[in-house]
Write an enzyme that holds these catalytic residues in place. Structure first.
Site, PDB file in Angstrom:
ATOM      1  N   ASP A  80       3.619   3.512   6.817  1.00 10.27           N
ATOM      2  CA  ASP A  80       2.858   3.248   8.039  1.00 10.27           C
ATOM      3  C   ASP A  80       3.691   2.642   9.161  1.00 10.27           C
ATOM      4  O   ASP A  80       4.804   2.152   8.942  1.00 10.27           O
ATOM      5  CB  ASP A  80       1.734   2.257   7.735  1.00 10.27           C
ATOM      6  CG  ASP A  80       2.276   0.834   7.552  1.00 10.27           C
ATOM      7  OD1 ASP A  80       3.219   0.651   6.741  1.00 10.27           O
ATOM      8  OD2 ASP A  80       1.796  -0.089   8.234  1.00 10.27           O
TER       9      ASP A  80
ATOM     10  N   ARG B  34      -0.185   6.853   7.586  1.00  7.04           N
ATOM     11  CA  ARG B  34      -0.014   6.976   6.131  1.00  7.04           C
ATOM     12  C   ARG B  34      -0.477   8.354   5.653  1.00  7.04           C
ATOM     13  O   ARG B  34      -0.060   8.824   4.612  1.00  7.04           O
ATOM     14  CB  ARG B  34      -0.820   5.896   5.403  1.00  7.04           C
ATOM     15  CG  ARG B  34      -0.345   4.465   5.666  1.00  7.04           C
ATOM     16  CD  ARG B  34      -0.984   3.520   4.655  1.00  7.04           C
ATOM     17  NE  ARG B  34      -0.910   2.112   5.045  1.00  7.04           N
ATOM     18  CZ  ARG B  34       0.099   1.300   4.760  1.00  7.04           C
ATOM     19  NH1 ARG B  34       1.139   1.741   4.109  1.00  7.04           N
ATOM     20  NH2 ARG B  34       0.073   0.035   5.132  1.00  7.04           N
TER      21      ARG B  34
ATOM     22  N   GLU C  46       7.783   2.512  -5.823  1.00  8.21           N
ATOM     23  CA  GLU C  46       7.829   2.059  -4.421  1.00  8.21           C
ATOM     24  C   GLU C  46       7.969   3.258  -3.494  1.00  8.21           C
ATOM     25  O   GLU C  46       8.552   4.274  -3.868  1.00  8.21           O
ATOM     26  CB  GLU C  46       9.058   1.154  -4.216  1.00  8.21           C
ATOM     27  CG  GLU C  46       8.771  -0.320  -4.326  1.00  8.21           C
ATOM     28  CD  GLU C  46       8.018  -0.885  -3.131  1.00  8.21           C
ATOM     29  OE1 GLU C  46       7.381  -0.121  -2.388  1.00  8.21           O
ATOM     30  OE2 GLU C  46       8.066  -2.113  -2.954  1.00  8.21           O
ATOM     31  N   ASP C  47       7.479   3.126  -2.290  1.00  4.24           N
ATOM     32  CA  ASP C  47       7.726   4.175  -1.294  1.00  4.24           C
ATOM     33  C   ASP C  47       9.117   4.031  -0.696  1.00  4.24           C
ATOM     34  O   ASP C  47       9.846   5.002  -0.562  1.00  4.24           O
ATOM     35  CB  ASP C  47       6.645   4.169  -0.201  1.00  4.24           C
ATOM     36  CG  ASP C  47       6.471   2.807   0.451  1.00  4.24           C
ATOM     37  OD1 ASP C  47       6.843   1.797  -0.161  1.00  4.24           O
ATOM     38  OD2 ASP C  47       5.980   2.741   1.589  1.00  4.24           O
TER      39      ASP C  47
ATOM     40  N   LYS D 148       0.810  -1.202   0.000  1.00  8.88           N
ATOM     41  CA  LYS D 148       0.000   0.000   0.000  1.00  8.88           C
ATOM     42  C   LYS D 148       0.852   1.265   0.000  1.00  8.88           C
ATOM     43  O   LYS D 148       0.394   2.342  -0.361  1.00  8.88           O
ATOM     44  CB  LYS D 148      -0.879   0.048   1.277  1.00  8.88           C
ATOM     45  CG  LYS D 148      -1.813  -1.097   1.457  1.00  8.88           C
ATOM     46  CD  LYS D 148      -2.571  -0.881   2.796  1.00  8.88           C
ATOM     47  CE  LYS D 148      -3.226  -2.152   3.250  1.00  8.88           C
ATOM     48  NZ  LYS D 148      -3.682  -2.041   4.649  1.00  8.88           N
TER      49      LYS D 148
ATOM     50  N   ASP E 242      14.199  -1.102   1.553  1.00  4.32           N
ATOM     51  CA  ASP E 242      14.845  -1.309   2.850  1.00  4.32           C
ATOM     52  C   ASP E 242      15.823  -2.483   2.686  1.00  4.32           C
ATOM     53  O   ASP E 242      16.963  -2.284   2.257  1.00  4.32           O
ATOM     54  CB  ASP E 242      13.707  -1.588   3.840  1.00  4.32           C
ATOM     55  CG  ASP E 242      14.110  -1.486   5.285  1.00  4.32           C
ATOM     56  OD1 ASP E 242      15.294  -1.659   5.585  1.00  4.32           O
ATOM     57  OD2 ASP E 242      13.243  -1.224   6.143  1.00  4.32           O
TER      58      ASP E 242
ATOM     59  N   PHE F 253      13.030   4.356  11.636  1.00  4.06           N
ATOM     60  CA  PHE F 253      11.701   3.910  11.198  1.00  4.06           C
ATOM     61  C   PHE F 253      10.876   5.125  10.796  1.00  4.06           C
ATOM     62  O   PHE F 253      10.517   5.951  11.621  1.00  4.06           O
ATOM     63  CB  PHE F 253      10.993   3.108  12.294  1.00  4.06           C
ATOM     64  CG  PHE F 253       9.852   2.306  11.742  1.00  4.06           C
ATOM     65  CD1 PHE F 253      10.045   1.002  11.309  1.00  4.06           C
ATOM     66  CD2 PHE F 253       8.588   2.874  11.607  1.00  4.06           C
ATOM     67  CE1 PHE F 253       8.996   0.275  10.767  1.00  4.06           C
ATOM     68  CE2 PHE F 253       7.533   2.154  11.057  1.00  4.06           C
ATOM     69  CZ  PHE F 253       7.737   0.854  10.638  1.00  4.06           C
TER      70      PHE F 253
HETATM   71  C1  PRP Z   1       7.229  -1.740   2.487  1.00  2.00           C
HETATM   72  C2  PRP Z   1       7.495  -0.963   1.215  1.00  2.00           C
HETATM   73  C3  PRP Z   1       8.149  -1.958   0.320  1.00  2.00           C
HETATM   74  C4  PRP Z   1       8.857  -2.898   1.289  1.00  2.00           C
HETATM   75  C5  PRP Z   1      10.315  -2.591   1.287  1.00  2.00           C
HETATM   76  O1  PRP Z   1       6.010  -2.396   2.366  1.00  2.00           O
HETATM   77  O2  PRP Z   1       6.335  -0.462   0.657  1.00  2.00           O
HETATM   78  O3  PRP Z   1       7.208  -2.661  -0.460  1.00  2.00           O
HETATM   79  O4  PRP Z   1       8.312  -2.661   2.594  1.00  2.00           O
HETATM   80  O5  PRP Z   1      10.994  -3.370   2.200  1.00  2.00           O
HETATM   81  P1  PRP Z   1      12.174  -4.354   1.794  1.00  2.00           P
HETATM   82  O6  PRP Z   1      13.130  -3.590   0.933  1.00  2.00           O
HETATM   83  O7  PRP Z   1      12.778  -4.715   3.139  1.00  2.00           O
HETATM   84  O8  PRP Z   1      11.612  -5.546   1.104  1.00  2.00           O
HETATM   85  P2  PRP Z   1       5.236  -3.058   3.607  1.00  2.00           P
HETATM   86  O9  PRP Z   1       5.466  -4.517   3.642  1.00  2.00           O
HETATM   87  O10 PRP Z   1       5.555  -2.269   4.856  1.00  2.00           O
HETATM   88  O11 PRP Z   1       3.725  -2.899   3.223  1.00  2.00           O
HETATM   89  P3  PRP Z   1       2.868  -1.589   2.894  1.00  2.00           P
HETATM   90  O12 PRP Z   1       3.450  -0.992   1.624  1.00  2.00           O
HETATM   91  O13 PRP Z   1       1.501  -2.118   2.718  1.00  2.00           O
HETATM   92  O14 PRP Z   1       3.002  -0.630   4.055  1.00  2.00           O
END
Ligand code: PRP
Length: 174
Positions: A158, A164, A98-99, A42, A102, A151
């Site tokens: 979120d 969000r 992507e947001d 999301k 990580d 964080f």
């Molecule tokens: C977040 C973000 C990426 C992912 C990145 O999603 O949107 O998709 O984590 O992390 P990584 O590089 O460690 O794989 P999240 O799972 O928090 O879900 P959301 O987008 O629904 O908040």
């Protein structure tokens, strides 16, 4: 009332300026083409909404739902699709939006998944990158900000589904 974490990492104005820059670069790089932007749900929905309006091209938009964290603050390392693309992307210029990147595990998974569907090109746009936590090599073609290992919430990101709707990016201090 929503109680908002105090520490601002990136202001609303700085985000808006960066979104304009990214939109202008994408407009130049894809001139004469009609890319499809895939918003990864999301977290990317706010960024994507602003980014598409900063791009002066006949773009289309699709969404892909993935989950890697659940409601925990640490990556589980396990990525799963929660909502698949509604249309094929074969032969299209695909830009994943992507947001945050990580660990990079979601990014790697997305590249494998979309590459297998035969796009004519595939690139990644991410608002944030947290290199201190990145575990697999990632290629980010369009990046907003490199951030420290904190964080971050707001502007789509979120903590347990909250925050969000904040206009800026803030640090959630434990
Ligand atoms: C977040 C973000 C990426 C992912 C990145 O999603 O949107 O998709 O984590 O992390 P990584 O590089 O460690 O794989 P999240 O799972 O928090 O879900 P959301 O987008 O629904 O908040």
């Amino acid at each position: 009332m929503l109680e908002v974490p105090e520490k601002v990492l990136v202001t609303e104005a700085a985000i808006a300026e960066k979104v304009r820059e990214l939109g202008a670069r994408i407009t130049r790089d894809y001139a004469g083409r009609s890319p499809v932007l895939i918003g990864v749900l999301k977290g990317s929905f706010v960024f994507l909404a602003d980014l598409v309006r900063a791009i002066d091209l006949p773009v289309t938009v699709e969404f892909l739902g993935v989950q890697s964290y659940g409601d925990a603050t640490e990556s589980s390392g396990v990525v799963r699709i929660t909502l698949d693309l509604a249309r094929p992307v074969a032969g299209r210029d695909v830009l994943i939006v992507e947001d945050i990147i990580d660990t990079g595990l979601t990014c790697r998974y997305l590249f494998e998944q979309i590459e297998a569907r035969g796009p004519s090109s595939l690139k990644m746009c991410a608002l944030l990158h947290k290199p201190a936590r990145t575990r697999v090599p990632v290629q980010i073609d369009y990046l907003g900000f490199t951030i420290p290992d904190e964080f971050v919430v707001g502007y789509g990101l979120d903590a347990a589904q909250k925050y969000r709707n904040l206009k800026d990016l803030r640090v959630l201090e434990s």
